[in-house]
Scaffold this motif. Structure first.
Motif, PDB file in Angstrom:
ATOM      1  N   GLY A   1      88.128 -17.754  51.907  1.00  0.00           N
ATOM      2  CA  GLY A   1      89.518 -17.903  52.314  1.00  0.00           C
ATOM      3  C   GLY A   1      90.343 -18.778  51.539  1.00  0.00           C
ATOM      4  O   GLY A   1      91.516 -19.147  51.717  1.00  0.00           O
ATOM      5  N   GLY A   2      89.645 -19.228  50.271  1.00  0.00           N
ATOM      6  CA  GLY A   2      90.472 -20.335  49.424  1.00  0.00           C
ATOM      7  C   GLY A   2      91.436 -19.367  48.364  1.00  0.00           C
ATOM      8  O   GLY A   2      91.490 -18.188  48.428  1.00  0.00           O
ATOM      9  N   THR A   3      92.188 -20.240  47.840  1.00  0.00           N
ATOM     10  CA  THR A   3      93.014 -19.717  46.706  1.00  0.00           C
ATOM     11  C   THR A   3      92.559 -19.966  45.429  1.00  0.00           C
ATOM     12  O   THR A   3      92.306 -20.952  44.945  1.00  0.00           O
ATOM     13  N   ILE A   4      92.372 -18.966  44.631  1.00  0.00           N
ATOM     14  CA  ILE A   4      92.116 -18.754  43.308  1.00  0.00           C
ATOM     15  C   ILE A   4      93.470 -18.714  42.591  1.00  0.00           C
ATOM     16  O   ILE A   4      93.937 -17.815  42.500  1.00  0.00           O
ATOM     17  N   LEU A   5      93.584 -19.602  41.551  1.00  0.00           N
ATOM     18  CA  LEU A   5      94.834 -19.908  40.681  1.00  0.00           C
ATOM     19  C   LEU A   5      94.588 -18.811  39.434  1.00  0.00           C
ATOM     20  O   LEU A   5      95.442 -18.311  38.832  1.00  0.00           O
ATOM     21  N   SER A   6      93.284 -19.151  38.773  1.00  0.00           N
ATOM     22  CA  SER A   6      92.880 -18.553  37.831  1.00  0.00           C
ATOM     23  C   SER A   6      91.426 -18.523  37.588  1.00  0.00           C
ATOM     24  O   SER A   6      90.850 -19.614  37.838  1.00  0.00           O
ATOM     25  N   THR A   7      90.893 -17.725  36.469  1.00  0.00           N
ATOM     26  CA  THR A   7      89.561 -17.792  36.183  1.00  0.00           C
ATOM     27  C   THR A   7      89.666 -17.341  34.583  1.00  0.00           C
ATOM     28  O   THR A   7      90.519 -16.694  34.211  1.00  0.00           O
ATOM     29  N   HIS A   8      88.572 -17.957  33.764  1.00  0.00           N
ATOM     30  CA  HIS A   8      88.750 -17.470  32.488  1.00  0.00           C
ATOM     31  C   HIS A   8      87.357 -17.803  31.775  1.00  0.00           C
ATOM     32  O   HIS A   8      86.798 -18.972  32.099  1.00  0.00           O
ATOM     33  N   VAL A   9      86.939 -17.232  30.707  1.00  0.00           N
ATOM     34  CA  VAL A   9      85.625 -17.414  30.111  1.00  0.00           C
ATOM     35  C   VAL A   9      86.307 -17.445  28.624  1.00  0.00           C
ATOM     36  O   VAL A   9      86.717 -16.497  28.019  1.00  0.00           O
ATOM     37  N   ILE A  10      85.812 -18.542  27.809  1.00  0.00           N
ATOM     38  CA  ILE A  10      85.997 -18.367  26.334  1.00  0.00           C
ATOM     39  C   ILE A  10      84.783 -18.372  25.694  1.00  0.00           C
ATOM     40  O   ILE A  10      83.859 -19.158  25.900  1.00  0.00           O
ATOM     41  N   PRO A  11      84.122 -17.045  25.102  1.00  0.00           N
ATOM     42  CA  PRO A  11      83.182 -16.629  24.657  1.00  0.00           C
ATOM     43  C   PRO A  11      82.302 -17.342  23.395  1.00  0.00           C
ATOM     44  O   PRO A  11      81.427 -18.043  23.316  1.00  0.00           O
ATOM     45  N   ARG A  12      83.481 -18.036  22.726  1.00  0.00           N
ATOM     46  CA  ARG A  12      83.020 -18.379  21.413  1.00  0.00           C
ATOM     47  C   ARG A  12      83.994 -19.562  21.121  1.00  0.00           C
ATOM     48  O   ARG A  12      85.000 -19.445  20.261  1.00  0.00           O
ATOM     49  N   PRO A  13      84.220 -20.902  21.933  1.00  0.00           N
ATOM     50  CA  PRO A  13      85.128 -21.837  21.753  1.00  0.00           C
ATOM     51  C   PRO A  13      84.994 -22.362  20.294  1.00  0.00           C
ATOM     52  O   PRO A  13      84.021 -22.642  19.775  1.00  0.00           O
ATOM     53  N   HIS A  14      86.002 -22.770  19.705  1.00  0.00           N
ATOM     54  CA  HIS A  14      86.030 -23.264  18.239  1.00  0.00           C
ATOM     55  C   HIS A  14      85.498 -24.626  18.445  1.00  0.00           C
ATOM     56  O   HIS A  14      85.562 -25.435  19.656  1.00  0.00           O
TER      57      HIS A  14
END
Length: 200
Positions: free
Chosen positions: A67-80
């Motif tokens: 019941g928590g709040t997710i604001l965003s998710t993200h995956v950076i596959p190959r970060p510089h």
């Protein structure tokens, strides 16, 4: 540099739950957690691309379930490679973590300093502490009501000095506090102020 995974939640308990789910879901490493104003917490992990994606998905599901709040998710596959140490800090596995000067306790001088050090060495499970207390007034008052001011102060010692200053300046507005004066207080002085506030 390996992939990076992020989940941003509202509230520390949801963040702890998401971090736990990420670490259990796949072979990833916890890089850091970042507190933002308004109760926003970002958990950062690193690992291979598939592991990061699986971990972030598992974390999102776990937070939704509770019941928590997710604001965003993200995956950076190959970060510089320039992001290494710049955006996420130097806490990646195998790197030396520099000490935050705001987290330092009072200098080790005299019996008062020894007493503070002794209290801080109490063995508390980090997850238990995180689930019991957040750096906000409502959470502090809940602990004071249930377990008393001494327990609340003991738990507040785990927070960064910047978090304590922000909480006092923004949430204890009925007391005419000079925010500049609050910013010059040591961590011990801030905790003493909170203790006096609830004892009166």
């Amino acid at each position: 540099m390996q992939a990076l995974g992020f989940i941003e939640t509202r509230g520390l308990v949801a963040a702890i739950e998401s971090a736990d789910a990420m670490l259990k879901a796949a072979e990833v490493h916890l890089v850091e957690r970042t507190f933002v104003k308004g109760g926003i917490v970002t958990i950062t992990i690193t690992g291979d691309i598939a592991a990061c994606k699986a971990s972030v998905d598992a974390a999102a599901a776990a937070v939704t379930r509770m019941g928590g709040t997710i604001l965003s998710t993200h995956v950076i596959p190959r970060p510089h490679e320039s992001l290494d140490g710049l955006v996420i800090g130097p806490a990646a596995p195998g790197k030396e973590v520099k000490e935050d000067p705001d987290d330092k306790e009072i200098p080790d001088k005299g019996p008062e300093a020894e007493e503070v050090e002794e209290i801080e060495s109490e063995s508390l499970e980090p997850d238990t502490v995180a689930k019991k207390l957040e750096a906000n007034r409502a959470s502090v008052e809940g602990i004071v009501e249930i377990e008393g001011i001494d327990r609340a102060i003991s738990l507040l010692k785990r927070f960064k000095i910047a978090e304590l200053k922000e909480m006092i300046c923004s949430e204890y507005t009925e007391i005419n506090l000079d925010s500049e004066a609050v910013m010059n207080l040591t961590k011990k002085e801030l905790l003493d102020w909170l203790k006096d506030f609830y004892i009166k």
